[in-house]
Design a protein around this motif. Structure first.
Motif: not given
Length: 320
Positions: A223-224, A227-228, A230, A315, A318
């Motif tokens: 998950k991290d 997010k960092a 994508p 997920w 973006p």
């Protein structure tokens, strides 16, 4: 939730993100020197690795791609959870068990189910002729794997309670040894382990996943990391789509490609390749609902410690 169409998702995403600058200024690549991908002994990730698709996409970014092999989904999910790998591919059950245990993972995309390449089977001389005969028997299966879900669903369809059989939770290698020495009565597993067993034993198949389940396999991410970075997740999805396109157009070469990476005997990989389905697509509401039904079944049987909501772990790329 993704809003991309399957056509764009499957064929255009790689081109859209190959430079890793199409959707960002390139900051996602900053500081990332090694991209760690978990895979198993068959499927699209193996083809992607053999074709070097992802390495080519990242060639000008100074990022090394490291492929980490796992024999089953649960340890892959645990590696995702602790950040030992960044992305990876598993069957339907491992992320459910992981999410219930609080794993730091997200569903990034869906792939076809194991289908005909996953089964419950016995040796030819076994007195067990049908699922009904499994009452009181010992079934070797990996806990929290897609084969675990197959056992649960197949027994349910046959009207047999899960507590009427004895699950023997084993890794594929240990289950293979137990099956060979008759320490278990039946074995539930996926390709290429199923295909290897077919070449060695010509087993009697009691049920395949395609007979009792309508599920998917999944491309997951920490998950991290998602997010960092994508763009790396999106680029990998695109690479998997390119691998699927190649596999469908080069069916005669798929088994050799799988064999080259995994060293699984070519005859077994040929069996696995011939019945495999290739593709990758966004996670729809329908897919989430199907995965939720599986999670609810596991919770009802007490196989996972707490109920989960699958939609919480999907997920969103973006801009979508």
């Amino acid at each position: 939730m993704f809003s991309l169409t399957r056509r764009v998702f499957g064929l255009g995403l790689l081109a859209a993100t190959v430079a890793l600058g199409a959707t960002s200024s390139g900051a996602a690549a900053e500081g990332l020197k090694q991209f760690n991908i978990g895979y198993q002994k068959t499927g699209l990730p193996v083809i992607t690795r053999q074709q070097q698709i992802l390495e080519k996409a990242l060639a000008d970014k100074g990022v090394t791609v490291k492929w980490v092999e796992f024999t089953a989904g649960p340890p892959l999910v645990e590696a995702l959870n602790v950040g030992a790998i960044d992305v990876g591919w598993t069957g339907d059950a491992p992320p459910i068990f992981g999410q219930s245990a609080g794993a730091n993972i997200v569903y990034a995309a869906a792939l076809p189910a194991n289908g005909d390449g996953e089964a419950i089977f016995v040796k030819p001389a076994s007195p067990i002729q049908s699922l009904a005969d499994l009452k009181g028997k010992r079934i070797g299966v990996g806990k929290g794997t897609s084969a675990h879900n197959l056992v649960v669903a197949a027994l349910e369809k046959a009207g047999i309670a899960f507590d009427q059989i004895t699950p023997v939770y084993l890794s594929p290698a240990d289950a293979a040894a137990a099956f060979a020495s008759d320490q278990i009565d039946a074995w539930a597993v996926w390709d290429p382990f199923f295909a290897i067993a077919e070449t060695r034993y010509q087993p009697r198949v009691l049920a395949r996943s395609s007979d009792v389940l309508k599920v998917n396999t999944y491309f997951l991410a920490n998950k991290d990391f998602a997010k960092a970075h994508p763009d790396f997740v999106s680029t990998t999805i695109g690479a998997l789509g390119e691998a699927a396109k190649w596999a469908d157009q080069n069916r005669d070469k798929v088994a050799e490609a799988l064999h080259e990476v995994t060293n699984v005997p070519l005859d077994a990989q040929t069996i696995a390749a011939n019945r495999a389905k290739f593709g990758i697509y966004p996670i729809t509401d329908e897919i989430v609902a199907g995965q939720q039904a599986t999670a609810d079944r596991f919770f009802k049987l007490g196989l996972i410690p707490k109920a989960v909501r699958i939609s919480d772990a999907v997920w969103t790329a973006p801009g979508n």
